[in-house]
Design an enzyme around this catalytic site. Structure first.
Site, short mmCIF file in Angstrom:
data_model
loop_
_atom_site.label_atom_id
_atom_site.label_comp_id
_atom_site.label_asym_id
_atom_site.label_seq_id
_atom_site.Cartn_x
_atom_site.Cartn_y
_atom_site.Cartn_z
N ARG A 51 31.89 -29.43 -8.95
CA ARG A 51 31.35 -29.71 -10.48
C ARG A 51 31.12 -31.15 -10.50
NH1 ARG A 51 35.33 -29.95 -13.79
NH2 ARG A 51 36.36 -27.78 -13.06
N TYR A 103 12.06 -29.78 -31.44
CA TYR A 103 12.22 -28.76 -30.74
C TYR A 103 13.24 -27.81 -31.58
CZ TYR A 103 13.60 -25.63 -26.96
OH TYR A 103 13.76 -24.28 -26.41
N ASP A 175 13.76 -37.69 -26.93
CA ASP A 175 13.27 -36.52 -26.09
C ASP A 175 11.84 -36.81 -25.59
OD1 ASP A 175 12.47 -33.93 -25.34
OD2 ASP A 175 13.62 -32.84 -26.68
N LYS A 200 10.28 -28.22 -17.97
CA LYS A 200 9.07 -28.26 -18.29
C LYS A 200 8.27 -29.31 -17.28
CE LYS A 200 10.73 -26.08 -21.58
NZ LYS A 200 11.12 -26.85 -23.15
#
Ligand code: PLP
Length: 386
Positions: A51, A103, A175, A200
């Protein structure tokens, strides 16, 4: 990082990857492990528990930094997990200025999850930076912008926003998902943090969910790394491998997305049944001068409305294309078509949606990298089916 001054293609291909030290494998292996054997208590090779650290993720995070001309990169299990980490830098009472055209998932995270912890989000039209300036208070700690936006392709001036943010003593996070690092590098324009939905264009093949943060500041990086390992929204090694591989062809894909984007945008604009096309590459786009100054091209994202702006007419197009697949998401090699009013933006009340310029009949395209002639023909048949 030493790769930062290379040209884009060279940088994307070599970013983060070094031959595997144990075998010489040219591709970074998928280190599918949860833990690492220590020579003695506390004596290890920099890896203790997956992790906190994983070599595949490390290679990808180095790549993230390099492709955005930053010093540090951090990978998350999704784009919204990356956004979530940035907001967790804040305290109750802090204010965030953000775009009224973001978004949908970012808007949902801000309003439905974080508002109840006492963080205040102020939504403004960021295409005019005066609106950002006017919203600044002594409590402003973060400015969050997205440019170009989804789905109306609005443009915000990153350098001008960075000046306002610095004067306010706030962090500016951009972003950069729609542009990708091939078209736009916000850190170079004064942003403090860049966020990507790597799902994306970075991944590019519609086969992975992932998020990224890129930045320069060491203290901010330590704070975000602490949040990453404490909250645990880390991507698995297979997903890191896929995005690392995706980045190697980012420049080739983006060049093709841009070329096809120009052709499809102009085809739509000249079609008698099309009322309006939203694409930041048009000379008469409201912020085309800013887009030209801060981007190297305009990509493959665009939206349009038919002259008949009813949902029924839009539906006919949406269900008639054969190459453009009806689906959410974007940025993959294959072309996608989407109806924001009933799909990606269905959670926004109709009145609010229309007020923000998001018409019932609006159709969004993610233009892929198939042959442009085939894409145009597919759209022509679908539009003329009405
Ligand atoms: C998809 C997307 C996100 C969210 O990313 P996920 O990987 O889906 O969590 C954030 N911003 C933009 C602009 C997006 O397109």
């Amino acid at each position: 990082m030493s790769n930062n001054n290379k040209k884009l293609g060279t940088k994307f291909i070599h970013a983060g990857t070094v031959p595997d030290p144990s075998t010489g494998a040219i591709m970074t292996p998928i280190y599918q492990t949860s833990t690492y054997v220590q020579a003695a208590p506390g004596v290890n090779q920099g890896y203790e528990y997956a992790r906190s650290q994983n070599p595949t993720r490390k290679a990808l995070e180095d790549a993230f930094a390099i492709i955005e001309n930053g010093k540090h990169g951090l990978a998350f299990s999704s784009g919204v997990a990356a956004t979530d980490a940035v907001i967790k830098l804040l305290n109750p009472g802090d204010e965030v200025i953000c775009a009224n055209d973001m978004y949908g998932g970012t808007y949902r995270l801000f309003t439905k999850v974080f508002e109840k912890y006492g963080i205040k989000f102020i939504y403004v039209d960021t295409t005019d930076v005066q609106n950002i300036q006017a919203a600044v208070t002594a409590k402003t700690k973060l400015i969050w912008i997205e440019t170009p936006t989804n789905p109306l392709m609005n443009i915000t001036d990153i350098a001008a926003t960075a000046k306002i943010s610095k004067a306010a003593g706030a962090i500016l996070c951009v972003d950069n998902t729609f542009a990708s690092p091939y078209l736009q590098n916000p850190l170079n324009l004064g942003a403090d943090i860049v966020m990507h939905s790597a799902t994306k264009y970075l991944g590019g093949h519609s086969d992975v969910i992932q998020g990224a943060l890129m930045l320069n500041d060491d203290t901010l990086r330590d704070q975000l790394y602490f949040i990453q390992k404490s909250c645990g929204a880390v991507p698995g090694p297979m997903d890191c491998f896929l995005v690392l591989r995706g980045i190697k062809t980012l420049h080739v894909r983006m060049k093709a997305h841009c070329e096809n984007g120009i052709i499809v945008a102009n085809f739509l604009r000249n079609h008698p049944k099309v009322e309006r096309v939203y694409w930041c590459g048009f000379e008469d786009h409201p912020n085309n001068d800013i887009a030209k100054a801060q981007m190297r091209g305009f990509g493959g994202m665009m939206s349009f409305v038919l002259k008949d702006d009813s949902i029924a007419a839009a539906n006919k197009v949406l269900t008639s294309t054969k190459l453009f697949a009806l689906a959410e998401s974007l940025g993959g090699v294959e072309s996608l078509i989407n109806h924001p009013a009933t799909m990606t933006h269905a959670s926004i009340p109709r009145e609010e949606r229309i007020k923000n310029g998001l018409a019932d009949g609006l159709i969004r395209l993610s233009v892929g990298i198939e042959d442009a002639e085939d894409l145009v023909e597919d759209l022509r048949v679908a539009i003329e089916a009405n």
